[in-house]
Every structure is written in C-alpha cells, then in structure tokens.
Design a protein around this motif. Structure first.
Motif, PDB file in Angstrom:
ATOM      1  N   VAL A  62       0.819  -1.221   0.000  1.00 21.34           N
ATOM      2  CA  VAL A  62       0.000   0.000   0.000  1.00 21.34           C
ATOM      3  C   VAL A  62       0.847   1.262   0.000  1.00 21.34           C
ATOM      4  O   VAL A  62       0.323   2.370   0.075  1.00 21.34           O
ATOM      5  CB  VAL A  62      -0.949   0.024   1.213  1.00 21.34           C
ATOM      6  CG1 VAL A  62      -1.890  -1.172   1.189  1.00 21.34           C
ATOM      7  CG2 VAL A  62      -0.156   0.059   2.525  1.00 21.34           C
ATOM      8  N   GLY A  63       2.158   1.096  -0.077  1.00 21.51           N
ATOM      9  CA  GLY A  63       3.043   2.244  -0.084  1.00 21.51           C
ATOM     10  C   GLY A  63       4.384   1.873  -0.663  1.00 21.51           C
ATOM     11  O   GLY A  63       4.687   0.700  -0.877  1.00 21.51           O
ATOM     12  N   CYS A  64       5.200   2.910  -0.912  1.00 20.29           N
ATOM     13  CA  CYS A  64       6.535   2.646  -1.455  1.00 20.29           C
ATOM     14  C   CYS A  64       7.489   3.767  -1.090  1.00 20.29           C
ATOM     15  O   CYS A  64       7.086   4.913  -0.897  1.00 20.29           O
ATOM     16  CB  CYS A  64       6.492   2.475  -2.970  1.00 20.29           C
ATOM     17  SG  CYS A  64       5.938   3.948  -3.871  1.00 20.29           S
ATOM     18  N   ASN A  65       8.767   3.412  -0.957  1.00 20.65           N
ATOM     19  CA  ASN A  65       9.866   4.369  -0.880  1.00 20.65           C
ATOM     20  C   ASN A  65      10.457   4.509  -2.268  1.00 20.65           C
ATOM     21  O   ASN A  65      10.694   3.500  -2.949  1.00 20.65           O
ATOM     22  CB  ASN A  65      10.978   3.840   0.036  1.00 20.65           C
ATOM     23  CG  ASN A  65      10.780   4.172   1.484  1.00 20.65           C
ATOM     24  OD1 ASN A  65       9.673   4.481   1.904  1.00 20.65           O
ATOM     25  ND2 ASN A  65      11.842   4.081   2.253  1.00 20.65           N
ATOM     26  N   LEU A  66      10.758   5.736  -2.673  1.00 23.05           N
ATOM     27  CA  LEU A  66      11.413   5.980  -3.948  1.00 23.05           C
ATOM     28  C   LEU A  66      12.574   6.941  -3.728  1.00 23.05           C
ATOM     29  O   LEU A  66      12.386   8.065  -3.264  1.00 23.05           O
ATOM     30  CB  LEU A  66      10.418   6.550  -4.966  1.00 23.05           C
ATOM     31  CG  LEU A  66       9.291   5.586  -5.379  1.00 23.05           C
ATOM     32  CD1 LEU A  66       8.219   6.311  -6.167  1.00 23.05           C
ATOM     33  CD2 LEU A  66       9.861   4.419  -6.189  1.00 23.05           C
ATOM     34  N   GLU A  69       4.106  11.773 -11.950  1.00 28.54           N
ATOM     35  CA  GLU A  69       3.505  10.724 -12.789  1.00 28.54           C
ATOM     36  C   GLU A  69       3.172   9.493 -11.962  1.00 28.54           C
ATOM     37  O   GLU A  69       2.108   8.884 -12.138  1.00 28.54           O
ATOM     38  CB  GLU A  69       4.457  10.364 -13.925  1.00 28.54           C
ATOM     39  CG  GLU A  69       4.679  11.460 -14.946  1.00 28.54           C
ATOM     40  CD  GLU A  69       5.546  10.978 -16.087  1.00 28.54           C
ATOM     41  OE1 GLU A  69       5.200   9.956 -16.714  1.00 28.54           O
ATOM     42  OE2 GLU A  69       6.589  11.605 -16.345  1.00 28.54           O
ATOM     43  N   VAL A  70       4.078   9.115 -11.064  1.00 26.24           N
ATOM     44  CA  VAL A  70       3.821   7.962 -10.195  1.00 26.24           C
ATOM     45  C   VAL A  70       2.589   8.215  -9.335  1.00 26.24           C
ATOM     46  O   VAL A  70       1.700   7.359  -9.219  1.00 26.24           O
ATOM     47  CB  VAL A  70       5.049   7.660  -9.308  1.00 26.24           C
ATOM     48  CG1 VAL A  70       4.709   6.580  -8.282  1.00 26.24           C
ATOM     49  CG2 VAL A  70       6.236   7.220 -10.157  1.00 26.24           C
ATOM     50  N   CYS A  71       2.527   9.388  -8.724  1.00 26.45           N
ATOM     51  CA  CYS A  71       1.406   9.709  -7.836  1.00 26.45           C
ATOM     52  C   CYS A  71       0.088   9.776  -8.607  1.00 26.45           C
ATOM     53  O   CYS A  71      -0.963   9.369  -8.090  1.00 26.45           O
ATOM     54  CB  CYS A  71       1.666  11.033  -7.116  1.00 26.45           C
ATOM     55  SG  CYS A  71       3.030  10.968  -5.933  1.00 26.45           S
ATOM     56  N   ALA A  72       0.135  10.278  -9.833  1.00 26.75           N
ATOM     57  CA  ALA A  72      -1.081  10.340 -10.642  1.00 26.75           C
ATOM     58  C   ALA A  72      -1.576   8.943 -10.975  1.00 26.75           C
ATOM     59  O   ALA A  72      -2.783   8.668 -10.949  1.00 26.75           O
ATOM     60  CB  ALA A  72      -0.815  11.133 -11.928  1.00 26.75           C
ATOM     61  N   GLU A  73      -0.658   8.027 -11.269  1.00 24.64           N
ATOM     62  CA  GLU A  73      -1.038   6.642 -11.563  1.00 24.64           C
ATOM     63  C   GLU A  73      -1.552   5.939 -10.304  1.00 24.64           C
ATOM     64  O   GLU A  73      -2.478   5.131 -10.374  1.00 24.64           O
ATOM     65  CB  GLU A  73       0.162   5.871 -12.119  1.00 24.64           C
ATOM     66  CG  GLU A  73       0.615   6.292 -13.503  1.00 24.64           C
ATOM     67  CD  GLU A  73      -0.344   5.860 -14.594  1.00 24.64           C
ATOM     68  OE1 GLU A  73      -1.205   4.998 -14.331  1.00 24.64           O
ATOM     69  OE2 GLU A  73      -0.235   6.374 -15.721  1.00 24.64           O
ATOM     70  N   ALA A  74      -0.947   6.267  -9.164  1.00 22.53           N
ATOM     71  CA  ALA A  74      -1.284   5.562  -7.923  1.00 22.53           C
ATOM     72  C   ALA A  74      -2.595   6.029  -7.312  1.00 22.53           C
ATOM     73  O   ALA A  74      -3.309   5.237  -6.687  1.00 22.53           O
ATOM     74  CB  ALA A  74      -0.154   5.755  -6.908  1.00 22.53           C
ATOM     75  N   GLY A  75      -2.921   7.312  -7.456  1.00 20.79           N
ATOM     76  CA  GLY A  75      -4.104   7.831  -6.793  1.00 20.79           C
ATOM     77  C   GLY A  75      -3.998   7.638  -5.292  1.00 20.79           C
ATOM     78  O   GLY A  75      -2.958   7.901  -4.684  1.00 20.79           O
ATOM     79  N   GLU A  76      -5.069   7.149  -4.705  1.00 24.59           N
ATOM     80  CA  GLU A  76      -5.078   6.900  -3.258  1.00 24.59           C
ATOM     81  C   GLU A  76      -4.654   5.475  -2.912  1.00 24.59           C
ATOM     82  O   GLU A  76      -4.649   5.100  -1.745  1.00 24.59           O
ATOM     83  CB  GLU A  76      -6.484   7.153  -2.701  1.00 24.59           C
ATOM     84  CG  GLU A  76      -6.932   8.604  -2.788  1.00 24.59           C
ATOM     85  CD  GLU A  76      -6.105   9.498  -1.882  1.00 24.59           C
ATOM     86  OE1 GLU A  76      -6.018   9.213  -0.676  1.00 24.59           O
ATOM     87  OE2 GLU A  76      -5.529  10.474  -2.401  1.00 24.59           O
ATOM     88  N   SER A  77      -4.276   4.692  -3.922  1.00 19.89           N
ATOM     89  CA  SER A  77      -3.963   3.282  -3.691  1.00 19.89           C
ATOM     90  C   SER A  77      -2.583   3.061  -3.100  1.00 19.89           C
ATOM     91  O   SER A  77      -2.326   2.015  -2.504  1.00 19.89           O
ATOM     92  CB  SER A  77      -4.071   2.500  -5.008  1.00 19.89           C
ATOM     93  OG  SER A  77      -5.377   2.568  -5.524  1.00 19.89           O
ATOM     94  N   LEU A  78      -1.674   4.034  -3.278  1.00 23.62           N
ATOM     95  CA  LEU A  78      -0.313   3.899  -2.765  1.00 23.62           C
ATOM     96  C   LEU A  78       0.086   5.160  -2.008  1.00 23.62           C
ATOM     97  O   LEU A  78      -0.168   6.276  -2.465  1.00 23.62           O
ATOM     98  CB  LEU A  78       0.686   3.679  -3.899  1.00 23.62           C
ATOM     99  CG  LEU A  78       0.708   2.321  -4.587  1.00 23.62           C
ATOM    100  CD1 LEU A  78       1.673   2.366  -5.767  1.00 23.62           C
ATOM    101  CD2 LEU A  78       1.118   1.220  -3.617  1.00 23.62           C
ATOM    102  N   PHE A  79       0.718   4.975  -0.879  1.00 25.58           N
ATOM    103  CA  PHE A  79       1.269   6.058  -0.082  1.00 25.58           C
ATOM    104  C   PHE A  79       2.729   6.215  -0.502  1.00 25.58           C
ATOM    105  O   PHE A  79       3.555   5.335  -0.251  1.00 25.58           O
ATOM    106  CB  PHE A  79       1.151   5.709   1.401  1.00 25.58           C
ATOM    107  CG  PHE A  79       1.532   6.813   2.346  1.00 25.58           C
ATOM    108  CD1 PHE A  79       0.556   7.616   2.912  1.00 25.58           C
ATOM    109  CD2 PHE A  79       2.865   7.028   2.684  1.00 25.58           C
ATOM    110  CE1 PHE A  79       0.899   8.624   3.808  1.00 25.58           C
ATOM    111  CE2 PHE A  79       3.220   8.031   3.568  1.00 25.58           C
ATOM    112  CZ  PHE A  79       2.234   8.833   4.130  1.00 25.58           C
ATOM    113  N   VAL A  80       3.044   7.315  -1.156  1.00 27.38           N
ATOM    114  CA  VAL A  80       4.376   7.501  -1.737  1.00 27.38           C
ATOM    115  C   VAL A  80       5.281   8.257  -0.764  1.00 27.38           C
ATOM    116  O   VAL A  80       4.999   9.399  -0.391  1.00 27.38           O
ATOM    117  CB  VAL A  80       4.284   8.253  -3.077  1.00 27.38           C
ATOM    118  CG1 VAL A  80       5.686   8.530  -3.622  1.00 27.38           C
ATOM    119  CG2 VAL A  80       3.475   7.434  -4.089  1.00 27.38           C
ATOM    120  N   ASN A  81       6.366   7.593  -0.363  1.00 29.86           N
ATOM    121  CA  ASN A  81       7.354   8.175   0.529  1.00 29.86           C
ATOM    122  C   ASN A  81       8.576   8.541  -0.317  1.00 29.86           C
ATOM    123  O   ASN A  81       9.296   7.659  -0.794  1.00 29.86           O
ATOM    124  CB  ASN A  81       7.731   7.159   1.614  1.00 29.86           C
ATOM    125  CG  ASN A  81       8.650   7.742   2.674  1.00 29.86           C
ATOM    126  OD1 ASN A  81       8.555   8.908   3.015  1.00 29.86           O
ATOM    127  ND2 ASN A  81       9.525   6.909   3.213  1.00 29.86           N
TER     128      ASN A  81
END
Length: 247
Positions: free
Chosen positions: A105-109, A129-141
């Motif tokens: 449900v999340g990722c470190n980049l 671009e990553v956040c737009a693809e992920a929407g609310e499905s992934l918490f981007v760190n």
C-alpha cells in the motif's frame, strides 16, 4: 477501510512523542514476528531484502525484489510499504501496477541513482507521474538522499521536499539527516517526515518524534541485528576443530 486507507490514517494526527514506527521486515518470517509483537504496519528495507536474497544493497534484480515483497505482504494482514529503490527504471504506470500486484500500500522511492543525486526537478516530474497513476492506492514516501550524498545543507533537503510534496508525495524521507537538523526540517517541510531510526543505540522513536519525525523506519537495521544474534548463536554451537578427533 482498505489497507491503504488504514495506512494513511496511521500517519494522521499523531502526538509529537508518538510517531508511527514501522518495523522493517525482510522475509515472511520476520514479518510475522513483527506483527505478533504489535506493529500496525511494516516497511520492507531494500538492503535487508537484498541481504536475505544474497545480493549487495542496490543489486537486487527487480523481479526478485517484487517477488520477495509479495511474499512479505501475503504473509501478514497489516499494511506493508515497500522500498523499491529508485524504481528500477520502470515507467510510472508499470511501477504502480507491479506494486499493487505485490499487495503493498506504499513505497519508498529514492532520488539518487547509484551514488549520484538526481536532478530534483526531473525527480519531481517523475514522482508526479507515479502519484497520478497511484491515486489513493499507494502512499508515496519520497526519499531525499542529500545527507548521504555529501550535501549537508538542511536548505537543500527542504527545497527537494517542497518539490516532491508539490508533485504529490505523501511523505518525505531525508534519510540519515543529523538529529540537529530535524527541527529545521520540520519547520520547513509540509506534511509527514520519515526519520531513520537505530534499533539498538537510539535515539528512541519518541525522541525522533519530538524532534519532528512523523514516522520512523530502520532501514536494514533490524535484519542486521537479527544476523548478529544468529552469528553469536552459531558461534556457540559450532564444532571446535581442536576437539574433534576424527572418529
């Protein structure tokens, strides 16, 4: 709530001395141990997973990293966030698809490749671009590597953080930021901040929270502690060559 919603909620409205503490599971067994101990969510460390697979940090092939992360996420019921280094050169759409297929449900980049910092504006565009693809499905760190690449300026980290937050990152991670800079980072950064913790010699997560951290992770620290403990046990059980008579 979905696991993704639960994970997001864990970052909200936390008291300063109660940051979210995410144990770093490197395989299914360690994941189960941490969940049984009461951790509400986990964060896989790329270096710890690499060591468990027989690779040096940064050298794990993407298919093996995603397979390992999948096994960890499948083994537990709590939310799992995955460290996928700099994204392995995958296009944002494919990266997000691979992460969701893995069950995280999340990722470190990271914002460096090899030992070289990426251009922060290019990184921000890619994160958007990553956040737009992920929407609310992934918490981007979004990891900020300035302190590990010889740039000791808090201002440089804050500038990158502003770009990444504007791009949609949910949290920023100025890895290995000196303790004295955490209050400066907290004052200059909007949103959650991930701090690097040391499982054995501190500071305590509560102290990191008081200094400004929203959440605390340990990188490969827990895996290395476990390896050190196993090494000590093995040394006590190993046969002594000078006592063996060959019979």
């Amino acid at each position: 709530m979905s696991k993704a919603e639960v994970f997001r909620a864990l970052h909200r409205r936390r008291c300063p001395d109660d940051p979210l503490v995410l144990a770093g599971a490197w395989d299914a067994v360690s994941a189960g141990v941490f969940v049984d101990a009461g951790f509400p969510a986990l964060a896989t460390p790329s270096a710890g997973v690499a060591a468990s697979l027989g690779y040096a940090d940064g050298e794990t092939p993407a298919p093996e990293m995603f397979a390992a992360v999948t096994r960890i996420a499948r083994a537990v019921d709590v939310p799992v966030s995955a460290d996928v280094e700099d994204g392995y050169g995958l296009a944002p759409k494919e990266l997000v698809e691979r992460l969701l297929e893995a069950g995280v449900v999340g990722c470190n980049l990271e914002d460096s490749r090899g030992e070289v910092l990426k251009d922060p504006h290019e990184q921000a565009d890619w994160l958007a671009e990553v956040c737009a693809e992920a929407g609310e499905s992934l918490f981007v760190n979004a990891r900020i590597d300035t302190f590990v690449r010889g740039v000791a300026s808090a201002e440089a980290a804050i500038e990158r953080a502003a770009l990444y937050v504007a791009a949609g990152a949910d949290c920023v991670y100025p890895i290995l930021a000196p303790l004295v800079t955490l209050p400066l980072l907290r004052a200059g950064i909007q949103g959650p901040i991930n701090a690097f913790g040391h499982p054995e010699d501190g500071p305590r997560p509560a102290d990191l929270g008081t200094l400004g951290a929203t959440r605390v992770t340990f990188g490969p620290g827990l895996q290395r502690c476990a390896t050190a403990a196993l090494r000590e046990i093995a040394a006590g059980l190993a046969p002594q060559p000078d006592r063996w008579n060959g019979e």
